[in-house]
Design an enzyme around this catalytic site. Structure first.
Site, PDB file in Angstrom:
ATOM      1  N   ASP A   6       0.858  -1.174   0.000  1.00 35.67           N
ATOM      2  CA  ASP A   6       0.000   0.000   0.000  1.00 35.67           C
ATOM      3  C   ASP A   6       0.909   1.245   0.000  1.00 35.67           C
ATOM      4  O   ASP A   6       2.140   1.161   0.125  1.00 35.67           O
ATOM      5  CB  ASP A   6      -0.983  -0.016   1.184  1.00 35.67           C
TER       6      ASP A   6
HETATM    7  C1  NOJ Z   1      -4.151   3.835   0.022  1.00 33.22           C
HETATM    8  C2  NOJ Z   1      -5.316   2.898   0.173  1.00 33.22           C
HETATM    9  O1  NOJ Z   1      -5.225   2.229   1.416  1.00 33.22           O
HETATM   10  C3  NOJ Z   1      -5.409   1.865  -0.931  1.00 33.22           C
HETATM   11  O2  NOJ Z   1      -6.620   1.158  -0.782  1.00 33.22           O
HETATM   12  C4  NOJ Z   1      -5.295   2.503  -2.269  1.00 33.22           C
HETATM   13  O3  NOJ Z   1      -5.423   1.537  -3.278  1.00 33.22           O
HETATM   14  C5  NOJ Z   1      -3.957   3.214  -2.347  1.00 33.22           C
HETATM   15  N1  NOJ Z   1      -3.901   4.252  -1.337  1.00 33.22           N
HETATM   16  C6  NOJ Z   1      -3.706   3.832  -3.706  1.00 33.22           C
HETATM   17  O4  NOJ Z   1      -4.496   4.930  -3.893  1.00 33.22           O
END
Ligand code: NOJ
Length: 728
Positions: free
Chosen positions: A277
């Site tokens: 993430d």
């Molecule tokens: C953080 C989020 O937790 C995740 O779900 C998302 O895909 C990513 N950012 C990318 O935007």
């Protein structure tokens, strides 16, 4: 009589992306020609700009072959411009993989995933994903960071909006539907994108419902509750996983060799890649397991994170770490192999560019909008309808539409709206106006939720008095759910309850439409309002779908996939809890509260209809089987009301005695059935080892001899019961 045959065992899983010899040869060939920097480039994902363009530095990196993936760069022209740098100017011409959060639609916004799950209609979810994939791919996006398959038992957590709710069985069915909808049988085909099962794993168990917070989950609960939707995604062929932000039992999920390597690669043979993430690799420093970026890179890579999102610890530190013998070069090769494999399976080398002529035709088409409207209508959950207040007659001469969300376009879409535009959203007010073109629509939206004034409240009462019927649109604004949007209360925010009471004091037929992304504690509102329709964040066409239900063109048939608590203090509250030694009862020394009920406001699986249904004739055959055997369960469901409608027939199992404690109920099958007035249908389920087995004391999946209670009904409470015995 309609006969519906429904085998409980999911249809045979699509082949997981098995190792295709051809692809493996190409991957190996490419790998053998790559420098270390080029390899690390494939493991790097960087963020574009909010407007969909790439940052200038990214073109430079692409040209040098040092950029494997970007997120947020979208739109065919933007994508092609950056892709050209990689494909036409870099040494090895490896295409960039363009990722984006297409969570419930790209340009045509569907209801939020929690709403779609409430449809209990996996075919609908699959179609929504398919539409999203067609639009995203036309705009150059080849990879969506969806589905979020985190189980969530805490509605304070803002991200419950993005998942399927609290149940591992339903979550697994929905996970499979999302993946199949995005990827199809062959993800290299036009109109398909790679899916990403996230957030691996336990992210939804954040303590206190505060996003990103620590989690503590036993291995049994991980395996029985949190893992199944991820396993279903792997079985459906999902190409990628995302490692989560949370700390899991002392080991952050993005540096967790048990989950990332032992389970995912070892036990499940997942051949795709794992992306961290956003900056989760670098956040290992903040977690306190890495001293610096080098430590973070070593830990994440060797635990099984292949691609690093946004932070740059891999590219900056791995060359020296390999040189020093602290990370084996083979670990980098393996990660690169997984990334390249997905790029080949996606057909990126053959078709790296988006077709710019298709983009405008594919996006926001009339067909896609119609699909979104249907999906929104099927996601509605009717929570209360005393005296059949709903549906309203279309002959109404005047309607008051009241409440701060009545014309709030952003709240209609919810969080993660992809490339959706708030201006496109059809609000409840739009929907009511379109449904009743000849009626006078009195509008009293008042100020923003946080700024409702005395005047707003008295105006609402006046508007209600002036109309024949009242639609109150209440709930949460768009930014009250989603990432980083935990709440410590679950009340209707602001003075909305006061506003509702003022409008209700007019004594007109009144229905509340709730917009929002989580279960709320609705007791006070339910005491005051005769009808409440949970519309969630219903997407671009949401207002029209709500109007369809308000005026009887659609009959709500959705069911809750998360328990609605009465108060925050009841959390965590979920249907598949353990019985305990002193189950909750009126007895003093029982597992109750002294200041309120222990039962939920609305249980899992709950939802009303404008018609009524009866479930009858439950039969189990045979009633006794051997451990490897199967038994058929049959039941009838009849629409005995006056309108066509849908019922969701749900089958729950309970194992009374086992060598480990078991939940009081576990969903093991369901079927949404549409019936005309007077019509009935037979629904069949099959129970076999997959449904009857569970993890024994040694964590081995087995079917133990003993008795099961089978309950079939229309929610997780009540229903008809029968017994099935697994003979020794
Ligand atoms: C953080 C989020 O937790 C995740 O779900 C998302 O895909 C990513 N950012 C990318 O935007």
């Amino acid at each position: 009589m309609i006969t519906l045959l429904f085998a409980l065992l999911a249809a045979p899983a699509a082949a997981a992306p098995s190792l295709n010899a051809d692809v493996e040869t190409q991957v190996q060939d490419l790998l053998s020609r790559m420098t270390m920097d080029e390899k690390l480039g494939q493991l790097q994902q960087l963020d574009g700009l909010a407007d969909g363009t790439a940052r200038p530095e990214q073109a430079e990196l692409a040209r040098k072959g040092l950029l494997g993936s970007v997120l947020n760069v979208r739109g065919a022209a933007n994508v092609n411009a950056l892709q050209r740098e990689a494909v036409e100017h870099s040494r090895l011409k490896i295409p960039i993989l363009f990722g984006f959060d297409v969570i419930h639609g790209y340009r045509t916004v569907f209801p939020i995933p929690l709403a779609l799950a409430s449809s209990w209609d996996p075919a609908l979810v699959k179609d929504a994903a398919r539409t999203a994939a067609v639009e995203a791919e036309a705009a150059g996006v080849r990879w969506t960071f969806s589905p979020m398959v985190d189980i969530a038992r805490d509605p304070r957590w803002g991200r419950v909006a993005e998942g399927a709710g609290e149940d591992p069985y339903l979550g697994s069915v929905m996970a499979r539907a999302w993946v199949r909808g995005y990827q199809g049988g062959d993800p290299s085909q036009p109109g398909r994108v790679a899916a990403c099962a996230k957030h691996w794993v336990g992210y939804g168990a954040a303590e206190g419902g505060r996003d990103y917070n620590t989690t503590e989950i036993s291995e049994r609960t991980l395996r029985e509750i949190y893992f199944p939707p991820f396993k279903a995604a792997v079985d459906a062929g999902v190409l990628t996983f995302m490692s989560a932000f949370n700390d899991l039992d002392g080991e952050p999920a993005s540096a967790n060799a048990f989950t990332l390597t032992q389970v995912l690669r070892g036990e499940w043979k997942f051949p795709g890649f794992v992306v961290s993430d956003y900056k989760a690799v670098d956040e290992l420093i903040s977690h306190g397991v890495a001293a610096d970026g080098a430590d973070a890179a070593r830990l994440a890579l060797t635990s099984g994170v292949d691609m690093e999102m946004v932070s740059r610890d891999y590219a900056s530190n791995l060359p020296a770490l390999i040189q020093a013998g602290k990370v084996p070069a083979s670990a980098v090769d393996e990660a690169v192999r997984r990334v390249l494999r997905v790029k080949f399976l996606l057909g990126l080398f053959d078709r790296p560019y988006a077709d710019q002529s298709r983009e405008s035709i594919a996006l926001f088409s009339a067909e896609n909008r119609a699909a979104a409207r249907r999906a929104a209508a099927r996601s509605l959950v009717l929570l209360k309808n005393d005296g059949n207040v709903l549906p309203f007659s279309k002959a109404l001469k005047s309607v008051a539409v009241i409440g701060p969300l009545a014309d709030d376009r952003a709240a209609t879409l919810g969080s993660w709206t992809g490339d959706g535009r708030a201006a496109d959203a059809r609000t409840v007010l739009d929907g009511v106006r379109a449904a009743l073109p000849r009626a006078a629509v009195v509008v009293s939206t008042g100020g923003a939720i946080g700024a409702l004034s005395d005047l707003d409240i008295s105006s609402a009462a006046a508007a209600a008095r002036a109309a024949d019927a009242v639609v109150l649109v209440l709930g949460e604004m768009a930014d009250m759910t989603g990432e980083a949007s935990g709440r410590s209360t679950l009340d209707l925010p602001g003075r909305q309850l006061e506003l509702a009471r003022a409008a209700l004091s007019a004594g007109k037929p009144t229905a509340v439409v709730l917009l929002g992304g989580r279960p709320l504690a609705l007791g006070a509102l339910l005491n005051a309002a005769p009808a409440v329709l949970e519309a969630w964040q219903p997407g671009t066409q949401g207002g029209d779908a709500v109007a369809d239900a308000l005026f009887g063109d659609a009959n709500p048939g959705g069911k809750l996939t998360m328990t609605f608590p009465r108060s925050v203090g009841q959390i965590p509250i979920y249907y598949n809890h353990k019985n305990g030694g002193r189950p909750a009862s009126d007895k003093y020394y029982s597992s109750k509260y002294i200041d309120g009920p222990w039962t939920p406001q609305f249980p899992f699986g709950w939802g009303l209809s404008y018609t009524t249904f009866t479930v009858s004739g439950l039969a189990v055959d045979p009633v006794s089987i051997s451990a490897g055997g199967r038994s058929d369960v049959r039941v009838y469901v009849a629409n005995d009301g006056a309108r066509a409608g849908d019922e969701v027939v749900q089958l729950y199992l309970r194992r009374r005695t086992a060598d480990v404690t078991r939940p009081v109920a576990e969903l093991k099958g369901f079927r949404r059935v549409s019936l005309k007035p007077g019509e009935d249908a037979r629904v069949d389920f099959t129970l076999g080892p997959k449904e009857l087995g569970f993890l024994d004391r040694d964590m081995k999946f087995a079917v133990e001899p003993g008795d099961y209670d089978i309950t079939v009904g229309t929610s997780s409470v009540g229903g008809l019961s029968a017994r099935l015995t697994v003979a020794p």
